[in-house]
Design a protein around this motif. Sequence first.
Motif, PDB file in Angstrom:
ATOM      1  N   ARG A   1       0.835  -1.213   0.000  1.00 49.11           N
ATOM      2  CA  ARG A   1       0.000   0.000   0.000  1.00 49.11           C
ATOM      3  C   ARG A   1       0.866   1.257   0.000  1.00 49.11           C
ATOM      4  O   ARG A   1       0.628   2.190  -0.779  1.00 49.11           O
TER       5      ARG A   1
ATOM      6  N   ARG B   1      -6.921   1.749  -8.400  1.00 48.02           N
ATOM      7  CA  ARG B   1      -7.847   0.645  -8.141  1.00 48.02           C
ATOM      8  C   ARG B   1      -7.162  -0.483  -7.384  1.00 48.02           C
ATOM      9  O   ARG B   1      -7.704  -1.013  -6.402  1.00 48.02           O
ATOM     10  N   ALA B   2      -5.949  -0.862  -7.791  1.00 50.68           N
ATOM     11  CA  ALA B   2      -5.231  -1.953  -7.128  1.00 50.68           C
ATOM     12  C   ALA B   2      -4.920  -1.596  -5.682  1.00 50.68           C
ATOM     13  O   ALA B   2      -5.045  -2.442  -4.781  1.00 50.68           O
TER      14      ALA B   2
ATOM     15  N   ASP C   1      -6.586   0.603  -3.764  1.00 49.90           N
ATOM     16  CA  ASP C   1      -7.829   0.705  -3.004  1.00 49.90           C
ATOM     17  C   ASP C   1      -8.501  -0.650  -2.794  1.00 49.90           C
ATOM     18  O   ASP C   1      -9.302  -0.808  -1.863  1.00 49.90           O
ATOM     19  N   ASP C   2      -8.189  -1.604  -3.656  1.00 48.66           N
ATOM     20  CA  ASP C   2      -8.755  -2.949  -3.501  1.00 48.66           C
ATOM     21  C   ASP C   2      -8.034  -3.771  -2.438  1.00 48.66           C
ATOM     22  O   ASP C   2      -8.533  -4.822  -2.016  1.00 48.66           O
TER      23      ASP C   2
ATOM     24  N   LYS D   1      -6.926  -5.306   0.894  1.00 47.79           N
ATOM     25  CA  LYS D   1      -7.494  -5.465   2.230  1.00 47.79           C
ATOM     26  C   LYS D   1      -6.413  -5.997   3.157  1.00 47.79           C
ATOM     27  O   LYS D   1      -5.342  -6.418   2.712  1.00 47.79           O
TER      28      LYS D   1
ATOM     29  N   TYR E   1      -9.606  -9.228   4.673  1.00 45.40           N
ATOM     30  CA  TYR E   1     -10.154 -10.339   3.898  1.00 45.40           C
ATOM     31  C   TYR E   1     -10.954 -11.237   4.833  1.00 45.40           C
ATOM     32  O   TYR E   1     -10.468 -11.632   5.902  1.00 45.40           O
TER      33      TYR E   1
ATOM     34  N   VAL F   1      -3.723 -11.853  -4.886  1.00 41.41           N
ATOM     35  CA  VAL F   1      -3.558 -10.412  -4.639  1.00 41.41           C
ATOM     36  C   VAL F   1      -2.244  -9.933  -5.245  1.00 41.41           C
ATOM     37  O   VAL F   1      -2.172  -8.866  -5.863  1.00 41.41           O
TER      38      VAL F   1
ATOM     39  N   ASP G   1      -2.570  -9.409  -8.926  1.00 40.54           N
ATOM     40  CA  ASP G   1      -3.241  -8.148  -9.228  1.00 40.54           C
ATOM     41  C   ASP G   1      -2.266  -6.976  -9.123  1.00 40.54           C
ATOM     42  O   ASP G   1      -2.233  -6.085  -9.977  1.00 40.54           O
TER      43      ASP G   1
END
Length: 497
Positions: free
Chosen positions: A138, A201-202, A204-205, A207, A249, A260, A263
């Motif tokens: 992140r 997007r990646a 913010d997705d 978790k 998750y 993950v 992604d």
Amino acid sequence: MASNRTLSSPKRAKEDEERPDELIKYRSPLVSRYASAEMAFNFSERKKFSTWRKLWLWLAKAQQTLGLHITDEQLKEMETNLDNIDFELAAIEEKKRRHDVMAHVYTYAQCCPKAAPIIHLGATSCYVGDNTDLIVIRDAFNILLPKLARCIQRLSVFADEHKALPTLGYTHYQPAQLTTVGKRSTLWISDLCMDLRNFTRARDDLKFRGVKGTTGTQASFLALFEGNGDKVDMLDKLITQMAGFKESYLVTGQTYSRKVDIDVLAVLAGLGASVHKICTDIRLLANLKEVEEPFEKEQIGSSAMPYKRNPMRSERCCSLARHLMTLIMDPLQTLSVQWFERTLDDSANRRICLAEAFLTADILLSTLQNVSEGLVVYPKVIERHVMQELPFMASENIIMAMVKAGGNRQECHEQIRTLSQQAAAVVKQAGGDNDMVQRIKKTAYFSPIHAQLDKLLNPSTFTGRAQQQVSKFLSEEVRPTLKPFAHFLDEISQLDL
């Protein structure tokens, strides 16, 4: 007999002993040569292990909040020693125990004797390992996003400045219809805008793994709270919030799903492809002498050829982009062989590919920003190339003008065909300039439009809506895309961001 130079001599041994450690062992050039200090720190041992300690502290705080017997004194001791890491002791313990997490549990406990009994309580290694990875990923995206926005903004200024400058367009790397220098650069910007959206997007997705236990069932925490599942859920929620994530998750094995990582590396590989295409275009334009990347006054292009101005920054980007694009294969294969709740064959691979992907992306964006801020355009060279091809492209316009002046289309077509082949022979066989216009001016058949030729051959009339497309694209797509990053763009933009 020749001496074996690989053997150490007393003199060499003494020199090596006095030499700084980093000079006598392999160092990744991603860190030693290219990457920014902030990204290098993000993947450092200091960041990793201090984050482990934060996670242990957050676990203890949440457990205390939910009723376990953990004292404020223990929490204070843990908080005071978050950065007090004895790395030498940890290395000794890891060598002895063959377990990095337990080595650091022991090392932390040495400076937190009161808190030692409750450090890592109920947790498995992936509690600190995977959760730290997610925090680092992140934070890495947060480092990259402003840099990507800055590259888009710099190239947008370039596009706006050159939106009306006609240039020869290419398909199949063969001369095609005209475009403009600014319009061509919007193709680069458009790809980078897609990367910016994909990065956002990646990130913010993502978790948090949270507290899930050895096989993801939370059994150890259920036991700690004497079967109270609500407290287990709250423990997960509290730690997730402390780590700065909105959600965790809901289901995991021992690890968060390695999909993950796919992604994450997929969007980084996408950036690699974008930058490779941009910098390949710049390298080709440099060969044409139409556009060049920055070249410092004292810079040397070649050790053997002093006159050369090699596009070394763009070449570096292409080289590193290839590395970045290949890294996506690591998480793809890792996910595919994660048996049941997890196997440990992911660990060594992930230590390399995650860090290298972000470090490489960081270098690409820093270098691309440097290139985009200093692109040099040579309008006269561009004009010469345009005029080499424009007479051929103008054939249909000339025919239409002749028909309007009373000519016969078929007769005019044959005249143009004959003259264009003669002019092409001058270019291809004699190495001369395209003299088709001069031939038309000398041909009596075309006398009715001789006065119109300059207008008919004005390059700006062959670029279609390129200029308007640039303005519309910058206004309607780029400006809204960059709005969230306006405070990172440290120079005033011509786009009025």
